[in-house]
Design a protein around this motif. Sequence first.
Motif, PDB file in Angstrom:
ATOM      1  N   GLN A  70       4.713  -9.367 -10.635  1.00 58.23           N
ATOM      2  CA  GLN A  70       4.104  -8.714 -11.819  1.00 58.23           C
ATOM      3  C   GLN A  70       2.524  -8.459 -11.475  1.00 58.23           C
ATOM      4  OE1 GLN A  70       5.135 -11.091 -15.000  1.00 58.23           O
ATOM      5  NE2 GLN A  70       7.041 -10.061 -15.379  1.00 58.23           N
ATOM      6  N   ILE A  71       1.911  -9.405 -11.313  1.00 50.87           N
ATOM      7  CA  ILE A  71       0.385  -9.511 -10.655  1.00 50.87           C
ATOM      8  C   ILE A  71       0.101  -8.521  -9.693  1.00 50.87           C
ATOM      9  CG2 ILE A  71      -1.741 -10.722  -9.738  1.00 50.87           C
ATOM     10  CD1 ILE A  71      -0.402 -13.159 -11.057  1.00 50.87           C
ATOM     11  N   LEU A  72       0.945  -8.495  -8.891  1.00 47.36           N
ATOM     12  CA  LEU A  72       0.823  -7.535  -7.601  1.00 47.36           C
ATOM     13  C   LEU A  72       1.016  -6.047  -8.137  1.00 47.36           C
ATOM     14  CD1 LEU A  72       0.531  -7.169  -4.555  1.00 47.36           C
ATOM     15  CD2 LEU A  72       2.976  -7.148  -4.307  1.00 47.36           C
ATOM     16  N   LEU A  73       1.703  -5.802  -9.018  1.00 52.73           N
ATOM     17  CA  LEU A  73       1.800  -4.479  -9.836  1.00 52.73           C
ATOM     18  C   LEU A  73       0.817  -4.212 -10.580  1.00 52.73           C
ATOM     19  CD1 LEU A  73       3.663  -2.048 -10.188  1.00 52.73           C
ATOM     20  CD2 LEU A  73       4.647  -3.122 -12.323  1.00 52.73           C
ATOM     21  N   SER A  74       0.089  -5.105 -11.153  1.00 50.30           N
ATOM     22  CA  SER A  74      -1.117  -4.754 -11.732  1.00 50.30           C
ATOM     23  C   SER A  74      -2.272  -4.511 -10.958  1.00 50.30           C
ATOM     24  CB  SER A  74      -1.537  -6.039 -12.797  1.00 50.30           C
ATOM     25  OG  SER A  74      -2.050  -7.128 -11.921  1.00 50.30           O
ATOM     26  N   TRP A  75      -2.521  -5.191  -9.871  1.00 50.52           N
ATOM     27  CA  TRP A  75      -3.174  -4.676  -8.767  1.00 50.52           C
ATOM     28  C   TRP A  75      -3.143  -3.232  -8.208  1.00 50.52           C
ATOM     29  CZ3 TRP A  75      -3.063  -9.701  -4.946  1.00 50.52           C
ATOM     30  CH2 TRP A  75      -3.221 -10.838  -5.869  1.00 50.52           C
ATOM     31  N   ILE A  76      -1.776  -2.930  -7.930  1.00 53.06           N
ATOM     32  CA  ILE A  76      -1.554  -1.483  -7.368  1.00 53.06           C
ATOM     33  C   ILE A  76      -2.002  -0.438  -8.527  1.00 53.06           C
ATOM     34  CG2 ILE A  76       0.244   0.128  -6.984  1.00 53.06           C
ATOM     35  CD1 ILE A  76       1.905  -2.346  -5.630  1.00 53.06           C
ATOM     36  N   LEU A  77      -1.759  -0.893  -9.995  1.00 50.62           N
ATOM     37  CA  LEU A  77      -2.173   0.147 -10.888  1.00 50.62           C
ATOM     38  C   LEU A  77      -3.629  -0.107 -11.278  1.00 50.62           C
ATOM     39  CD1 LEU A  77       0.726  -0.645 -13.557  1.00 50.62           C
ATOM     40  CD2 LEU A  77       0.550   1.417 -11.878  1.00 50.62           C
ATOM     41  N   THR A  78      -4.311  -0.812 -10.557  1.00 50.14           N
ATOM     42  CA  THR A  78      -5.619  -0.951 -10.913  1.00 50.14           C
ATOM     43  C   THR A  78      -6.567   0.308 -10.594  1.00 50.14           C
ATOM     44  OG1 THR A  78      -5.580  -3.263 -11.131  1.00 50.14           O
ATOM     45  CG2 THR A  78      -7.981  -2.110 -10.791  1.00 50.14           C
ATOM     46  N   LEU A  79      -6.289   0.523  -9.393  1.00 53.41           N
ATOM     47  CA  LEU A  79      -7.449   1.657  -8.925  1.00 53.41           C
ATOM     48  C   LEU A  79      -6.897   2.881  -9.334  1.00 53.41           C
ATOM     49  CD1 LEU A  79      -8.326   2.030  -4.922  1.00 53.41           C
ATOM     50  CD2 LEU A  79      -7.656   3.884  -6.227  1.00 53.41           C
ATOM     51  N   PRO A  80      -5.594   3.611  -9.562  1.00 52.65           N
ATOM     52  CA  PRO A  80      -5.325   4.725 -10.252  1.00 52.65           C
ATOM     53  C   PRO A  80      -5.799   4.926 -11.627  1.00 52.65           C
ATOM     54  CG  PRO A  80      -3.402   3.661  -9.529  1.00 52.65           C
ATOM     55  CD  PRO A  80      -4.374   3.000  -9.003  1.00 52.65           C
ATOM     56  N   THR A  81      -5.499   3.829 -12.264  1.00 54.24           N
ATOM     57  CA  THR A  81      -5.965   3.648 -13.874  1.00 54.24           C
ATOM     58  C   THR A  81      -7.548   3.883 -13.899  1.00 54.24           C
ATOM     59  OG1 THR A  81      -4.203   2.127 -14.284  1.00 54.24           O
ATOM     60  CG2 THR A  81      -5.824   2.168 -15.949  1.00 54.24           C
ATOM     61  N   ALA A  82      -8.381   3.111 -13.207  1.00 54.00           N
ATOM     62  CA  ALA A  82      -9.477   3.254 -13.103  1.00 54.00           C
ATOM     63  C   ALA A  82     -10.094   4.716 -12.815  1.00 54.00           C
ATOM     64  CB  ALA A  82     -10.433   2.145 -12.209  1.00 54.00           C
ATOM     65  N   ALA A  83      -9.582   5.233 -11.800  1.00 53.12           N
ATOM     66  CA  ALA A  83      -9.912   6.616 -11.302  1.00 53.12           C
ATOM     67  C   ALA A  83      -9.609   7.751 -12.374  1.00 53.12           C
ATOM     68  CB  ALA A  83      -8.978   6.924 -10.071  1.00 53.12           C
ATOM     69  N   ILE A  84      -8.496   7.533 -13.183  1.00 53.38           N
ATOM     70  CA  ILE A  84      -8.223   8.478 -14.158  1.00 53.38           C
ATOM     71  C   ILE A  84      -9.277   8.496 -15.229  1.00 53.38           C
ATOM     72  CG2 ILE A  84      -6.452   9.183 -15.857  1.00 53.38           C
ATOM     73  CD1 ILE A  84      -4.126   8.303 -13.915  1.00 53.38           C
ATOM     74  N   ILE A  85      -9.414   7.091 -15.817  1.00 58.26           N
ATOM     75  CA  ILE A  85     -10.273   6.917 -16.592  1.00 58.26           C
ATOM     76  C   ILE A  85     -11.697   7.321 -16.407  1.00 58.26           C
ATOM     77  CG2 ILE A  85     -11.492   5.406 -18.319  1.00 58.26           C
ATOM     78  CD1 ILE A  85      -9.046   3.594 -18.146  1.00 58.26           C
ATOM     79  N   SER A  86     -11.990   7.345 -15.090  1.00 58.09           N
ATOM     80  CA  SER A  86     -13.665   7.751 -14.684  1.00 58.09           C
ATOM     81  C   SER A  86     -13.430   9.093 -14.615  1.00 58.09           C
ATOM     82  CB  SER A  86     -13.728   6.853 -13.607  1.00 58.09           C
ATOM     83  OG  SER A  86     -15.019   7.372 -12.986  1.00 58.09           O
ATOM     84  N   GLY A  87     -12.523   9.560 -14.231  1.00 54.73           N
ATOM     85  CA  GLY A  87     -12.378  11.265 -13.943  1.00 54.73           C
ATOM     86  C   GLY A  87     -12.777  11.799 -15.169  1.00 54.73           C
ATOM     87  N   ILE A  88     -11.913  11.489 -16.379  1.00 55.00           N
ATOM     88  CA  ILE A  88     -11.876  12.203 -17.672  1.00 55.00           C
ATOM     89  C   ILE A  88     -13.201  11.759 -18.206  1.00 55.00           C
ATOM     90  CG2 ILE A  88     -10.766  11.788 -20.157  1.00 55.00           C
ATOM     91  CD1 ILE A  88      -8.258  11.258 -18.532  1.00 55.00           C
ATOM     92  N   THR A  89     -13.834  10.617 -17.996  1.00 56.16           N
ATOM     93  CA  THR A  89     -15.160  10.374 -18.839  1.00 56.16           C
ATOM     94  C   THR A  89     -16.227  11.065 -18.166  1.00 56.16           C
ATOM     95  OG1 THR A  89     -14.223   7.947 -19.153  1.00 56.16           O
ATOM     96  CG2 THR A  89     -16.731   8.342 -19.357  1.00 56.16           C
ATOM     97  N   TYR A  90     -16.199  11.231 -16.852  1.00 52.26           N
ATOM     98  CA  TYR A  90     -17.240  11.880 -16.198  1.00 52.26           C
ATOM     99  C   TYR A  90     -17.306  13.370 -16.655  1.00 52.26           C
ATOM    100  CZ  TYR A  90     -20.254  13.877 -12.345  1.00 52.26           C
ATOM    101  OH  TYR A  90     -21.257  14.643 -11.594  1.00 52.26           O
ATOM    102  N   ARG A  91     -15.970  14.022 -16.742  1.00 54.98           N
ATOM    103  CA  ARG A  91     -15.898  15.311 -17.309  1.00 54.98           C
ATOM    104  C   ARG A  91     -16.370  15.527 -18.497  1.00 54.98           C
ATOM    105  NH1 ARG A  91     -16.145  19.500 -14.509  1.00 54.98           N
ATOM    106  NH2 ARG A  91     -14.445  18.853 -13.053  1.00 54.98           N
TER     107      ARG A  91
END
Length: 319
Positions: free
Chosen positions: A294-315
Amino acid sequence: MLLISLFLTTLFLSYSNGANDNFKGVVTLFCSRTSSYQTAILWGTLTTFAGAVAATFLASTLIKNFSGKGLVPDAIANAPEFHIAVAIAAGLTVLIATLMGFPISTTHSLTGAIVGAGLVAIGLKVNFAALGTSFILPLLLSPIIAIPLGAVIYTLSKYINSKWNLSVNQKMIDTCHFISAGVISFARGLNDTPKIFSLILIIEYFSIQGGMITMAIAMALGGLLNSQKVAVTMSEKITSMNHTQGLSANIVTGVLVIAASRFGLPVSTTHVSVGSIFGVGLIGQKSNIRVFYQILLSWILTLPTAAIISGITYRLLQG
């Protein structure tokens, strides 16, 4: 106005970082019942702050790495909108994980946020070669090295004790355990503070020393006020451990994180800490594989989650 917003969002990221990370250095103290939760988090907060102060003199390489320079053109890396998007995305990602009780990597969140804003800014012209060498590779290697090393160190300590039948001085072990936990928290402050401070480097009103200490105060507050759920996950759900196992896991984490800070490698204290605890638990056959996945899955999801939020915020900030 943009610079004030950047300062506030970076403080938010620092607070989120402290809430998710401050307990990680002292987790084995509480897990092995060497200390109470309150004593552990206070010790972790104090030594993390000391590491943040030391970072003003020892960790300049990480400041440069996490400013975004080298991944995107300097004109974009120096723009307040870019830094605000990164701070908001990384802070939200870490805070959401904290409220769910998952110990994730702020380093990983920052990396994803930088990539997300960079992709919106310049598309596929992001320097993926630099991303792989300076960011992704160290993050992947962190748990891969920590898990077997944690197992080896604990196995070695058991072998030495059985071979020479050494008498165990519990007070000495507990003292070494506290010192090792302090070293890890110090190393975390040393490794994480410059990464966060790099986001406000473009604000000329701040000196490096003043800026880092301000971020360190916000990190301390986050740890003191919001670290309980992550503490429960790491202390009670990954594995149970005795005093010697806790000390073994701490030795591995401290050595790896300090070495990484010295050479400017952005390893994740989270990945190293969880990896070493899991590795020690494997030897005692007490590790909870399901929780680790479960922790490993949260690590895998961390990068795309941050990337999506950042991309939307920057736009949105571009208007």
